[in-house]
Design an enzyme around this catalytic site. Sequence first.
Site, short mmCIF file in Angstrom:
data_model
loop_
_atom_site.label_atom_id
_atom_site.label_comp_id
_atom_site.label_asym_id
_atom_site.label_seq_id
_atom_site.Cartn_x
_atom_site.Cartn_y
_atom_site.Cartn_z
N ARG A 12 6.11 -50.03 -14.09
CA ARG A 12 6.72 -50.44 -12.83
C ARG A 12 6.28 -51.86 -12.49
NH1 ARG A 12 4.98 -47.38 -7.43
NH2 ARG A 12 3.16 -48.74 -7.69
N ARG A 16 -3.50 3.04 8.45
CA ARG A 16 -3.83 1.79 7.75
C ARG A 16 -2.60 0.88 7.69
NH1 ARG A 16 -8.45 2.43 4.25
NH2 ARG A 16 -9.17 4.58 4.15
N ARG A 28 -3.34 -1.06 -6.21
CA ARG A 28 -2.56 -2.30 -6.16
C ARG A 28 -2.93 -3.12 -7.39
NH1 ARG A 28 -5.86 -4.57 -0.92
NH2 ARG A 28 -7.89 -4.77 -1.91
N TYR A 64 11.74 -34.88 -16.56
CA TYR A 64 10.28 -34.89 -16.72
C TYR A 64 9.61 -35.00 -15.36
CZ TYR A 64 10.32 -40.00 -16.02
OH TYR A 64 10.49 -41.25 -15.51
N GLY A 91 10.24 -41.77 -6.77
CA GLY A 91 8.92 -42.01 -6.18
C GLY A 91 8.79 -41.20 -4.92
N THR A 92 8.41 -39.93 -5.08
CA THR A 92 8.49 -38.99 -3.95
C THR A 92 7.44 -39.25 -2.88
OG1 THR A 92 7.23 -37.41 -5.29
CG2 THR A 92 9.63 -37.16 -5.25
N ASN A 93 6.39 -40.02 -3.19
CA ASN A 93 5.44 -40.35 -2.13
C ASN A 93 6.14 -41.20 -1.06
OD1 ASN A 93 3.54 -39.05 -3.67
ND2 ASN A 93 2.60 -40.91 -4.46
N ASP A 94 6.74 -42.32 -1.49
CA ASP A 94 7.44 -43.19 -0.54
C ASP A 94 8.73 -42.55 -0.03
OD1 ASP A 94 5.61 -45.17 -0.33
OD2 ASP A 94 6.69 -46.66 -1.49
N SER A 147 13.60 -42.80 -11.71
CA SER A 147 12.32 -42.13 -11.49
C SER A 147 12.13 -42.00 -9.99
CB SER A 147 11.17 -42.94 -12.11
OG SER A 147 9.94 -42.29 -11.88
N MET A 176 -5.71 -7.07 8.49
CA MET A 176 -5.11 -6.29 9.57
C MET A 176 -5.94 -5.03 9.79
SD MET A 176 -1.05 -6.91 8.94
CE MET A 176 -1.14 -6.46 7.22
N LYS A 197 0.83 -1.20 0.00
CA LYS A 197 0.00 0.00 0.00
C LYS A 197 0.87 1.25 0.00
CE LYS A 197 -3.70 -0.41 2.25
NZ LYS A 197 -4.68 -0.62 3.36
N GLY A 204 -8.22 -6.76 4.33
CA GLY A 204 -9.06 -6.81 5.52
C GLY A 204 -8.51 -7.62 6.67
N GLU A 249 13.15 -44.34 -4.14
CA GLU A 249 12.12 -44.02 -3.15
C GLU A 249 12.56 -44.34 -1.72
OE1 GLU A 249 8.67 -46.48 -4.10
OE2 GLU A 249 9.98 -47.77 -5.27
N CYS A 286 7.69 -39.44 -10.39
CA CYS A 286 6.38 -40.02 -10.68
C CYS A 286 5.46 -40.02 -9.48
CB CYS A 286 6.52 -41.44 -11.22
SG CYS A 286 7.34 -42.58 -10.09
N ARG A 300 1.32 -48.55 -13.01
CA ARG A 300 1.37 -49.45 -11.86
C ARG A 300 0.77 -50.80 -12.24
NH1 ARG A 300 -0.89 -44.58 -10.49
NH2 ARG A 300 0.18 -43.26 -8.95
N HIS A 332 -15.73 -7.27 1.14
CA HIS A 332 -14.75 -8.16 1.74
C HIS A 332 -14.92 -9.59 1.25
CE1 HIS A 332 -13.52 -11.05 4.93
NE2 HIS A 332 -12.46 -10.28 4.99
#
Length: 895
Positions: A629, A94, A338, A865, A779-782, A777, A105, A25, A103, A758, A845, A574, A454
């Site tokens: 896989r 303000r 803004r 990728y 396996g970011t979940n595991d 590859s 603060m 602001k 809104g 993984e 993956c 899978r 708001h």
Amino acid sequence: MSTPTKYVYTFAEGSREMAALLGGKGAGLAEMTRLGLPVPPGFTVTTEACKVYLATGEEPPELGVEAARALAGLEHAMGRTLGADDDPLLVSVRSGARFSMPGMMDTILDIGLNDDSVAGFAKVTGDERSAWDSYRRLVQMFGHTVMGVDGDLFEEAIAAHRTALGVATDHELATTELVVLVEEFKALIRRETGEDFPQDPAEQLARAVRAVFDSWNGERARVYRHREHIPEDLGTAVNVQAMVFGNLGPDSGTGVAFTRDPATGARGLYGDYLPDAQGEDVVAGVRDALPISEMKQLDPRSYVELGDHLRTLEGHYRDLCDVEFTVERGRLWILQTRVGKRTAEAAFRIAHDLREEGTVTADEALTRVSGAELTRLMFPRFDVKATDEPLAHGIPASPGAAVGAVVFDSAEAVRRAAAGEQVVLVRRETTPDDLPGMIAAQAVLTSRGGKTSHAAVVARGMGKVCVCGAEQLSVDPVARRFTTSSGTVVHEGDTVSVDGTAGTVHLGALPLTASDVGRALESGTGEGALTEAVLGALAHADAVRRLQVRANADTPEDAVRARALGAQGIGLCRTEHMFLGERRALVEAMILARDDTARTQALEALLPLQRADFTAILEAMDGLPVTIRLIDPPLHEFLPDRTELAVRLAQSVHPDLHDRQLLDAVERMHEQNPMLGLRGVRLGLAVPGLMAMQVRAIAEAVVRRVGDGGRPCAEIMIPLVGTVEELRLARAETERVLAEVAAETGTPLDCPIGTMIELPRAALTAARIAEAADFFSFGTNDLTQTTWGLSRDDAEASFFPLYLDKGVFTVSPFESIDQEGVGRLVEMAVAAAHEVDPGLETGVCGEHGGDPASIHFFHRAGLDYVSCSPFRIPAARLEAGRAALVDTTATSETR
């Protein structure tokens, strides 16, 4: 010798480049002052002063002197003295954080009024009612914001006066009523706090500045920052500005204007205007504002001047601008600007139009839209028939379709949402205190307010469906119901459908239909300005991105859809999903086999089924890579539940032999922690013939596709490798089967063999593993589970909400990759692998592959990728393009 820190800047000293110091602001006010726009003068107390105050509990010692000097300059410029009895200078105080927090603060208007100066102000303005109205506002705002009095107590007092007089709005209260209200408010403050409302203008100003500093750590501000991922340590600036008054009669007014429609992106002047009002009235939605177009008849000169200033600002910022303004007796003042918040639809249309107009480049246009916004545009919409009469019409403030149970307060919305229920928050108008409920709700519906209220501004920023100003609704939060103008009563818990695109609300749950954008993305063509904008943005993203985008797809149907949505192959197929349903009996037969012959028979029965699956998927992705896989989960997951089997056997007069064998197998294979047990490559090495069957099915599918004239590109991925020795054993078995099929069919087979990274050990020993792998590859979940040492399903259902609330996580590490921990392992593994083999392909993956922030990280880490579910492919393509433009050069670009 270091330069002393400067804590106060006049508007004439700042610029837009100083947003980190002056807040958004303050930087906007400074920039408009530099442009010569009619901005009431003032000064900004910097974010650095706020940081000192929050850290120590005291303002910097230099602040008092600098602020007094700036105030003296302001008084000189205005020819008035703060709070003088005869012709007082009044100021607003303000907040102004670096990133817009609408809104969230505190603001205090009319600082400088007291029992004496109100009379002088009335004399100077010639409007006694406006003077007392301003004083009433000051005492109310100051009492609540600075002195901590419950805001509802002030509202109840005002409501009592309205009821006694039989009027509907505060605007209809006469001067005598306002005088009485001021005294009631002061008595209320004395009763609730034990101190009097301060009459000293200097004390008012100093305490107001501290209150704004304190509001940085207020509940609603913290909730909003958490929701928007705004850092906690930025602090807020404070803007002290000479007041101008829109409540001095019919030739005065206040409003909010946009240079384009923030809901649709359409060109033109949009916004709200309230004659004879102060600015907070528009934002709060306490009075129904007029469309900005009506200002043209009410005050044509100010309307034309406003349009000129808006064009100046849009040309300067090269973007949609959101402007607050006041007309004081025919003189226009610009109070704030803004870059405006907008809906997903508006974001794409505005970026496209600015590109077409030559205002921004194609690259700049792409950086102004996001994958999250594209995903919202792909959500379904209501299939509304001509006979579907809505309960009410309102202003379409934020588009989309949402269904939920009606609730009438924020706490109830949060409670029901936490229990898994979809809700619609219904209010007369929302306030910043409603933020938790707005986050929890699927949609927000108000009976008052417009596109700049708001509710509208916050909902647009969060991508929530919102309809405002549905005047046909009479909302009774005490009785917990609303009544339509036709007499229909809707109680809390009743289901409604809110159409944020059409601005309607319907009783019950309307059916949904696919979005026009979603259909256009699958077909590659479509009509309309929005579709053209989306397809244009994606085309440019595809042209500039380095990362490929592949799909996680396990069926031919998923593969076809993924390719239609732009997938460049399959990064994860899978195979275990192919063993479910009717095929589960064949897997059970393999598990229950007592000897090699029985096991071989079961595997031979599975082989043609797997081969047919792979053939169809390779056909759908003809010419593109398909990473298959080998089976990953433990085999007991394909067997019935142990408890279910035991109960069934216990209740049976003549127990089934097959059930008994299954129970024996389940108990034999039971593991305390199956996620870390016999699965992945371990399973392939431990169960004779299982890996060979799957590899043969892949190989024969490739041969069949070649025979049919196809171009199959199958890749074989070994899961859960923790050591290079495991991969070498699995690779040897895989190559043996590929060679057998090639010899049997006379078809050469070139199927790359890689592994899934993984486990932390795999990442740490990536250099060794790369010696035996054709690709990695992640396996970011595991990898996230094993790095953090937690079970995703258990953690998300137990302590994750607490961790998110306490700030341990700003976002779930399963939703967006943990860059400091898991991300570091990815970076290390990529770098180590490329030391061994600079051409080794790397991808991801896990579902992180479809998360915008994670995609930017993977670009910087040098991966080749990302792979994600089909629905997320368009957003991933877009973010991969944005990453190429806004992120640092990736490692792989220079290797």
